[in-house]
Design a protein around this motif. Structure first.
Motif, PDB file in Angstrom:
ATOM      1  N   ASN A 195     -12.173   9.001   3.513  1.00 58.39           N
ATOM      2  CA  ASN A 195     -10.998   9.653   3.955  1.00 58.39           C
ATOM      3  C   ASN A 195      -9.880   8.793   4.389  1.00 58.39           C
ATOM      4  N   ILE A 196      -9.606   7.770   3.576  1.00 60.44           N
ATOM      5  CA  ILE A 196      -8.891   6.746   4.279  1.00 60.44           C
ATOM      6  C   ILE A 196      -7.442   7.170   3.483  1.00 60.44           C
ATOM      7  N   ALA A 197      -6.428   7.047   4.467  1.00 60.58           N
ATOM      8  CA  ALA A 197      -4.978   7.812   4.094  1.00 60.58           C
ATOM      9  C   ALA A 197      -4.010   6.843   3.119  1.00 60.58           C
ATOM     10  N   MET A 198      -4.481   5.591   3.297  1.00 52.39           N
ATOM     11  CA  MET A 198      -3.681   4.816   2.526  1.00 52.39           C
ATOM     12  C   MET A 198      -4.314   3.413   2.371  1.00 52.39           C
ATOM     13  N   ILE A 199      -4.210   2.302   1.542  1.00 47.80           N
ATOM     14  CA  ILE A 199      -4.424   0.887   1.341  1.00 47.80           C
ATOM     15  C   ILE A 199      -3.370   0.116   1.173  1.00 47.80           C
ATOM     16  N   GLU A 200      -3.019  -1.029   2.179  1.00 49.53           N
ATOM     17  CA  GLU A 200      -1.863  -1.823   1.847  1.00 49.53           C
ATOM     18  C   GLU A 200      -2.375  -2.991   1.458  1.00 49.53           C
ATOM     19  N   GLN A 201      -1.235  -3.352   0.385  1.00 52.48           N
ATOM     20  CA  GLN A 201      -1.320  -4.759  -0.206  1.00 52.48           C
ATOM     21  C   GLN A 201      -2.763  -5.489  -0.448  1.00 52.48           C
ATOM     22  N   PRO A 202      -3.590  -4.765  -1.238  1.00 54.23           N
ATOM     23  CA  PRO A 202      -5.221  -5.107  -1.529  1.00 54.23           C
ATOM     24  C   PRO A 202      -4.792  -6.729  -2.333  1.00 54.23           C
ATOM     25  N   LEU A 203      -3.766  -6.950  -3.175  1.00 53.71           N
ATOM     26  CA  LEU A 203      -3.732  -8.087  -4.049  1.00 53.71           C
ATOM     27  C   LEU A 203      -2.440  -8.977  -3.714  1.00 53.71           C
ATOM     28  N   PRO A 204      -2.473 -10.250  -4.037  1.00 49.23           N
ATOM     29  CA  PRO A 204      -1.326 -11.125  -3.479  1.00 49.23           C
ATOM     30  C   PRO A 204      -0.033 -10.717  -4.321  1.00 49.23           C
ATOM     31  N   ALA A 205       1.201 -10.813  -3.533  1.00 46.94           N
ATOM     32  CA  ALA A 205       2.523 -10.510  -4.180  1.00 46.94           C
ATOM     33  C   ALA A 205       2.433 -11.341  -5.312  1.00 46.94           C
ATOM     34  N   GLY A 206       2.908 -10.897  -6.556  1.00 47.40           N
ATOM     35  CA  GLY A 206       3.334 -11.622  -7.552  1.00 47.40           C
ATOM     36  C   GLY A 206       2.219 -11.745  -8.411  1.00 47.40           C
ATOM     37  N   ASN A 207       0.947 -11.009  -7.899  1.00 49.65           N
ATOM     38  CA  ASN A 207      -0.245 -11.255  -8.684  1.00 49.65           C
ATOM     39  C   ASN A 207      -0.936  -9.844  -8.510  1.00 49.65           C
ATOM     40  N   ASP A 208      -0.082  -8.666  -8.734  1.00 42.77           N
ATOM     41  CA  ASP A 208      -0.960  -7.389  -8.467  1.00 42.77           C
ATOM     42  C   ASP A 208      -0.686  -6.537  -9.651  1.00 42.77           C
TER      43      ASP A 208
ATOM     44  N   SER B  30       4.678  -7.389  -1.347  1.00 43.93           N
ATOM     45  CA  SER B  30       5.332  -7.257  -2.546  1.00 43.93           C
ATOM     46  C   SER B  30       6.580  -6.660  -2.413  1.00 43.93           C
ATOM     47  N   CYS B  31       7.165  -6.226  -1.533  1.00 46.37           N
ATOM     48  CA  CYS B  31       8.176  -5.409  -1.232  1.00 46.37           C
ATOM     49  C   CYS B  31       9.168  -5.962  -0.006  1.00 46.37           C
ATOM     50  N   HIS B  32      10.231  -6.599  -0.277  1.00 47.88           N
ATOM     51  CA  HIS B  32      10.971  -7.124   0.797  1.00 47.88           C
ATOM     52  C   HIS B  32      12.496  -6.613   0.817  1.00 47.88           C
ATOM     53  N   GLN B  33      13.212  -6.298  -0.375  1.00 43.63           N
ATOM     54  CA  GLN B  33      14.350  -5.522  -0.365  1.00 43.63           C
ATOM     55  C   GLN B  33      14.466  -4.363  -1.372  1.00 43.63           C
ATOM     56  N   ARG B  34      15.519  -3.794  -1.349  1.00 44.76           N
ATOM     57  CA  ARG B  34      15.832  -2.618  -2.264  1.00 44.76           C
ATOM     58  C   ARG B  34      15.482  -3.036  -3.671  1.00 44.76           C
ATOM     59  N   SER B  35      15.910  -4.381  -4.013  1.00 42.77           N
ATOM     60  CA  SER B  35      15.962  -4.588  -5.255  1.00 42.77           C
ATOM     61  C   SER B  35      14.339  -4.821  -6.063  1.00 42.77           C
ATOM     62  N   ASP B  36      13.533  -4.822  -4.959  1.00 42.98           N
ATOM     63  CA  ASP B  36      12.143  -4.861  -5.333  1.00 42.98           C
ATOM     64  C   ASP B  36      11.584  -3.568  -5.513  1.00 42.98           C
ATOM     65  N   ILE B  37      12.019  -2.511  -5.292  1.00 40.20           N
ATOM     66  CA  ILE B  37      11.366  -1.235  -5.378  1.00 40.20           C
ATOM     67  C   ILE B  37      11.188  -0.711  -6.963  1.00 40.20           C
ATOM     68  N   ALA B  38      12.143  -0.807  -7.472  1.00 45.05           N
ATOM     69  CA  ALA B  38      11.983   0.043  -8.944  1.00 45.05           C
ATOM     70  C   ALA B  38      10.944  -0.917  -9.652  1.00 45.05           C
ATOM     71  N   GLY B  39      10.773  -1.995  -9.661  1.00 48.61           N
ATOM     72  CA  GLY B  39       9.557  -2.709 -10.139  1.00 48.61           C
ATOM     73  C   GLY B  39       8.060  -2.345  -9.736  1.00 48.61           C
ATOM     74  N   LEU B  40       8.237  -1.666  -8.611  1.00 52.02           N
ATOM     75  CA  LEU B  40       6.677  -1.453  -8.162  1.00 52.02           C
ATOM     76  C   LEU B  40       6.186   0.056  -8.318  1.00 52.02           C
ATOM     77  N   ARG B  41       6.760   0.940  -8.837  1.00 51.51           N
ATOM     78  CA  ARG B  41       6.368   2.213  -8.933  1.00 51.51           C
ATOM     79  C   ARG B  41       5.342   2.445 -10.019  1.00 51.51           C
ATOM     80  N   ASP B  42       4.933   1.537 -10.919  1.00 52.00           N
ATOM     81  CA  ASP B  42       3.885   1.755 -11.741  1.00 52.00           C
ATOM     82  C   ASP B  42       2.274   1.208 -11.223  1.00 52.00           C
ATOM     83  N   ARG B  43       2.607   0.677  -9.771  1.00 49.59           N
ATOM     84  CA  ARG B  43       1.241   0.022  -9.105  1.00 49.59           C
ATOM     85  C   ARG B  43       1.195   0.494  -7.934  1.00 49.59           C
TER      86      ARG B  43
END
Length: 321
Positions: free
Chosen positions: A197-210, A227-240
């Protein structure tokens, strides 16, 4: 005219803090103070070596914009004057506080947001032996902790989570790998972790290699941190990823953090608000974003031997204003 003062402060920790890539017994923060002769406002940042920052590099960045700041640089103009990161965060937060003070308001009132009485925050279980992490979990829940954040590396992942779940059957558990799980069988690992019953897993893989997360089955939501520093990063993260972790030191202050929160919600991503180790001065600045998040990790001050005063109050797994 605005006067800018820059101060470097070393803060010893009450106990060692370990994650998958480092162990710390003290932190160095940079504090800025802005005054217009009547009002005084402060901001704090924690330079992070993982992001190629040091107290010296942050102070150099701040000195580079001293003349602009003292000539009245606006908070909006600051976003272009400095890049994202710790230096901009310290100045941005001080500017918010100074702008609020000048108007006879709090930052909450400036944002037209109601200030909460308290916010549930995670208590972090530093990476350690299984036995010591279980003891830390027992102490935390005995003190009223409701949300535990488990720092892990590649060793004894399931064993540690299982033992901590047994020690804290009612607590919400989140896991933070700090990029340490590259090369592991993630499908099997995520499936095994789902039994606890884990609620969330944070950053399992290296940024740029996820990219492996795109096709990886994960019954537990995954949160982007490194993997997420600023708003311009966000759109590219939705698939993972299903969540993003907003930290003021990463994104460069409250201004960008608020924009990130809006962007994430628009794109259907859930919110976590986290922190680097730091004092109540830094944690308090993040609270207007934290009240919008479903997971809050602002327990930095409880690791300090001595907090900034006046500080926030931490009691039974909550931070009180």
């Amino acid at each position: 005219m605005i006067a800018l003062d820059i101060q470097t402060v070393e803060l010893p920790l009450a106990r060692p803090f370990a994650i998958s890539r480092s162990v710390r017994t003290a932190i160095t923060v940079v504090r800025v103070t802005l005054t217009d002769g009547q009002w005084v406002a402060m901001g704090e940042c924690t330079p992070t070596a993982h992001y190629q920052e040091s107290a010296e590099s942050v102070c150099q960045q701040l000195e580079q914009v001293r003349a602009q700041v003292e000539a009245g640089l606006s908070r909006q103009a600051l976003q272009q004057a400095l890049p994202i990161g710790s230096a901009r965060n310290a100045l941005d937060c001080a500017m918010w506080r100074l702008d609020a003070a000048k108007q006879g308001k709090t930052v909450w009132q400036l944002l037209e947001m109601p200030a909460p009485e308290r916010v549930v925050t995670a208590e972090t279980l530093s990476l350690d032996s299984l036995e010591n992490m279980v003891k830390a979990a027992e102490v935390a829940v005995a003190g009223g902790a409701k949300l535990l954040k488990i720092k892990l590396d590649r060793l004894q992942i399931i064993e540690k989570v299982a033992a901590i779940r047994q020690a804290a059957p009612l607590a919400t558990l989140v896991v933070d790998a700090n990029e340490a799980w590259l090369g592991l069988d993630l499908d099997s690992l995520f499936q095994a972790l789902s039994e606890f019953n884990i609620a969330m897993i944070e950053q399992p893989l290296p940024a740029g290699n996820d990219k492996d997360l795109v096709h990886c089955l994960h019954p537990i939501p995954i949160c982007a941190d490194e993997s997420c520093h600023q708003r311009s990063d966000i759109a590219g993260l939705r698939d993972r990823y299903e969540m993003i972790n907003i930290k003021l030191d990463k994104c460069g202050g409250l201004t960008e953090a608020l924009a990130m929160a809006e962007a994430a919600k628009t794109l259907g991503l859930r919110l976590m608000v986290g922190c680097m180790l730091g004092s109540s001065l830094a944690m308090e600045a993040a609270l207007p974003v934290a009240v919008q998040a479903e997971c809050v990790d602002l327990d930095g001050p409880i690791w300090l031997a001595q907090d900034f005063q006046p500080g926030l109050r931490y009691h039974q797994g909550e931070v009180w204003l």
